[in-house]
Motif scaffolding. Structure first.
Motif, PDB file in Angstrom:
ATOM      1  N   UNK A  87      23.010 -18.726  75.847  1.00 41.83           N
ATOM      2  CA  UNK A  87      22.090 -19.280  76.834  1.00 41.83           C
ATOM      3  C   UNK A  87      22.843 -19.265  78.164  1.00 41.83           C
ATOM      4  N   UNK A  88      22.378 -18.462  79.095  1.00 45.09           N
ATOM      5  CA  UNK A  88      23.079 -18.358  80.370  1.00 45.09           C
ATOM      6  C   UNK A  88      22.240 -19.063  81.437  1.00 45.09           C
ATOM      7  N   UNK A  89      22.834 -20.101  82.005  1.00 45.09           N
ATOM      8  CA  UNK A  89      22.089 -21.007  82.885  1.00 45.09           C
ATOM      9  C   UNK A  89      22.449 -20.753  84.346  1.00 45.09           C
ATOM     10  N   UNK A  90      21.427 -20.817  85.212  1.00 46.49           N
ATOM     11  CA  UNK A  90      21.676 -20.845  86.651  1.00 46.49           C
ATOM     12  C   UNK A  90      20.837 -21.974  87.244  1.00 46.49           C
ATOM     13  N   UNK A  91      21.083 -22.250  88.512  1.00 48.11           N
ATOM     14  CA  UNK A  91      20.399 -23.336  89.230  1.00 48.11           C
ATOM     15  C   UNK A  91      19.414 -22.674  90.204  1.00 48.11           C
ATOM     16  N   UNK A  92      18.119 -22.947  90.051  1.00 43.88           N
ATOM     17  CA  UNK A  92      17.123 -22.257  90.891  1.00 43.88           C
ATOM     18  C   UNK A  92      17.276 -22.601  92.373  1.00 43.88           C
ATOM     19  N   UNK A  93      18.036 -23.662  92.667  1.00 48.59           N
ATOM     20  CA  UNK A  93      18.246 -24.021  94.071  1.00 48.59           C
ATOM     21  C   UNK A  93      19.579 -23.474  94.609  1.00 48.59           C
ATOM     22  N   UNK A  94      20.235 -22.632  93.806  1.00 49.12           N
ATOM     23  CA  UNK A  94      21.511 -22.021  94.238  1.00 49.12           C
ATOM     24  C   UNK A  94      21.524 -20.532  93.920  1.00 49.12           C
ATOM     25  N   UNK A  95      21.222 -19.748  94.927  1.00 51.29           N
ATOM     26  CA  UNK A  95      21.146 -18.291  94.764  1.00 51.29           C
ATOM     27  C   UNK A  95      22.418 -17.726  94.118  1.00 51.29           C
ATOM     28  N   UNK A  96      23.549 -18.258  94.573  1.00 53.15           N
ATOM     29  CA  UNK A  96      24.827 -17.725  94.081  1.00 53.15           C
ATOM     30  C   UNK A  96      24.934 -17.819  92.554  1.00 53.15           C
ATOM     31  N   UNK A  97      24.387 -18.899  92.000  1.00 60.09           N
ATOM     32  CA  UNK A  97      24.497 -19.073  90.544  1.00 60.09           C
ATOM     33  C   UNK A  97      23.640 -18.038  89.814  1.00 60.09           C
ATOM     34  N   UNK A  98      22.590 -17.556  90.485  1.00 63.28           N
ATOM     35  CA  UNK A  98      21.750 -16.483  89.926  1.00 63.28           C
ATOM     36  C   UNK A  98      22.501 -15.151  90.021  1.00 63.28           C
ATOM     37  N   UNK A  99      23.118 -14.922  91.180  1.00 66.14           N
ATOM     38  CA  UNK A  99      23.884 -13.682  91.358  1.00 66.14           C
ATOM     39  C   UNK A  99      25.060 -13.608  90.395  1.00 66.14           C
ATOM     40  N   UNK A 100      25.639 -14.751  90.089  1.00 61.46           N
ATOM     41  CA  UNK A 100      26.792 -14.782  89.177  1.00 61.46           C
ATOM     42  C   UNK A 100      26.414 -14.578  87.714  1.00 61.46           C
ATOM     43  N   UNK A 101      25.118 -14.526  87.420  1.00 68.25           N
ATOM     44  CA  UNK A 101      24.714 -14.265  86.037  1.00 68.25           C
ATOM     45  C   UNK A 101      25.391 -13.007  85.516  1.00 68.25           C
ATOM     46  N   UNK A 102      25.541 -12.032  86.391  1.00 64.97           N
ATOM     47  CA  UNK A 102      26.137 -10.761  85.964  1.00 64.97           C
ATOM     48  C   UNK A 102      27.558 -10.923  85.438  1.00 64.97           C
ATOM     49  N   UNK A 122      16.723 -20.848  84.131  1.00 62.04           N
ATOM     50  CA  UNK A 122      16.775 -21.395  85.485  1.00 62.04           C
ATOM     51  C   UNK A 122      16.549 -22.900  85.392  1.00 62.04           C
ATOM     52  N   UNK A 123      17.561 -23.673  85.752  1.00 61.32           N
ATOM     53  CA  UNK A 123      17.451 -25.141  85.645  1.00 61.32           C
ATOM     54  C   UNK A 123      17.139 -25.752  87.017  1.00 61.32           C
ATOM     55  N   UNK A 124      16.723 -27.008  87.003  1.00 60.97           N
ATOM     56  CA  UNK A 124      16.451 -27.835  88.186  1.00 60.97           C
ATOM     57  C   UNK A 124      15.115 -27.513  88.851  1.00 60.97           C
ATOM     58  N   UNK A 125      14.090 -27.256  88.034  1.00 59.98           N
ATOM     59  CA  UNK A 125      12.767 -26.981  88.610  1.00 59.98           C
ATOM     60  C   UNK A 125      12.205 -28.182  89.365  1.00 59.98           C
ATOM     61  N   UNK A 126      12.778 -29.357  89.133  1.00 61.06           N
ATOM     62  CA  UNK A 126      12.360 -30.532  89.928  1.00 61.06           C
ATOM     63  C   UNK A 126      12.747 -30.374  91.397  1.00 61.06           C
ATOM     64  N   UNK A 127      13.674 -29.468  91.688  1.00 59.20           N
ATOM     65  CA  UNK A 127      14.077 -29.216  93.079  1.00 59.20           C
ATOM     66  C   UNK A 127      13.314 -28.027  93.660  1.00 59.20           C
ATOM     67  N   UNK A 128      12.045 -27.947  93.310  1.00 57.91           N
ATOM     68  CA  UNK A 128      11.250 -26.780  93.687  1.00 57.91           C
ATOM     69  C   UNK A 128      11.224 -26.519  95.187  1.00 57.91           C
ATOM     70  N   UNK A 129      11.266 -27.577  95.983  1.00 58.87           N
ATOM     71  CA  UNK A 129      11.225 -27.380  97.445  1.00 58.87           C
ATOM     72  C   UNK A 129      12.525 -26.791  97.980  1.00 58.87           C
ATOM     73  N   UNK A 130      13.586 -26.821  97.154  1.00 58.42           N
ATOM     74  CA  UNK A 130      14.867 -26.221  97.562  1.00 58.42           C
ATOM     75  C   UNK A 130      15.112 -24.878  96.877  1.00 58.42           C
ATOM     76  N   UNK A 131      14.073 -24.389  96.239  1.00 64.06           N
ATOM     77  CA  UNK A 131      14.201 -23.179  95.430  1.00 64.06           C
ATOM     78  C   UNK A 131      14.731 -21.989  96.238  1.00 64.06           C
ATOM     79  N   UNK A 132      15.732 -21.296  95.678  1.00 61.32           N
ATOM     80  CA  UNK A 132      16.270 -20.086  96.323  1.00 61.32           C
ATOM     81  C   UNK A 132      16.077 -18.843  95.454  1.00 61.32           C
ATOM     82  N   UNK A 133      15.597 -19.062  94.232  1.00 59.12           N
ATOM     83  CA  UNK A 133      15.331 -17.931  93.334  1.00 59.12           C
ATOM     84  C   UNK A 133      13.902 -18.084  92.835  1.00 59.12           C
TER      85      UNK A 133
END
Ligand code: GDP
Ligand code: MG
Length: 175
Positions: A87-102, A122-133
């Motif tokens: 299970x590979x997790x990233x933070x939807x409010x942190x683009x870098x954590x999505x890019x680091x999936x690789x 993608x975790x932290x959907x409660x932070x939808x207004x800060x979404x970067x992914x």
């Protein structure tokens, strides 16, 4: 434990992803249905087991939590090697954590090759207004690579049970 202890429906599930994306919080939400905002960073690797009933079958998940810090990366290969699913997790409010999936996917591929069950979460959907992914980006990335994907919030609990149900049913059907 064997890679797949089939008779006992035991599966090792490893959690990967950058520090701070919410790996420990997702596991805590699932196990205890709680969320601790003062969560301390996980040190090293820890595991906890949980028994579930899926479609009249009993399944035991061994959830391996890990710290994302650079200094623990030397532990990763053995940690990933005998897992049944990652299970590979990233933070939807942190683009870098999505890019680091690789980076994380590369660790997994080194141990398991291409043919391995991977969930991108993608975790932290409660932070939808800060979404970067966007959800579309997640969907596209996952479909290109044949990964299952989920968006959850460990904070509110949104989708967390469904994630683990899906993981369990895929593990059962894959054996
Ligand atoms: P880990 O390093 O990946 O294990 O991340 P943690 O579970 O320790 O969480 C890192 C930080 O993010 C903590 O301050 C958590 O309270 C916070 N956090 C985790 N999940 C969520 C979430 O779904 N929503 C919000 N808003 N914060 C979260
Ligand atoms: Mg942690």
């Amino acid at each position: 434990m064997q890679k797949n202890d089939l008779l006992n429906n035991n599966f090792k599930v490893c959690f990967l992803g950058d520090y701070g994306v919410g790996k420990t919080s997702i596991i805590t939400r699932f196990l205890y249905d709680s969320f601790d905002i003062s969560q301390q960073a996980t040190v090293g690797i820890d595991f906890i087991s949980k028994t579930m009933r899926i479609d009249d079958q009993i399944i035991r998940l061994h959830l391996w939590d890990t710290a994302g810090q650079e200094k623990f990366r030397s532990l990763l290969p053995t940690y990933i090697r005998d897992s049944s699913v990652a299970i590979v997790v990233f933070d939807i409010s942190k683009k870098q954590s999505f890019e680091n999936l690789n980076i994380w996917l590369k660790f997994i591929q080194e141990e398991h090759g291409e043919d391995f069950t991977i969930f991108i979460v993608g975790n932290k959907t409660d932070l939808n207004e800060l979404r970067q992914v966007s959800k579309e980006e997640l969907e596209k990335f996952s479909q290109q690579n044949n990964f299952s994907f989920f968006e959850v919030s460990a904070k509110t609990g949104e989708n967390v049970k469904d994630l683990f149900r899906k993981i369990s049913s895929i593990l059962i059907s894959s054996q």
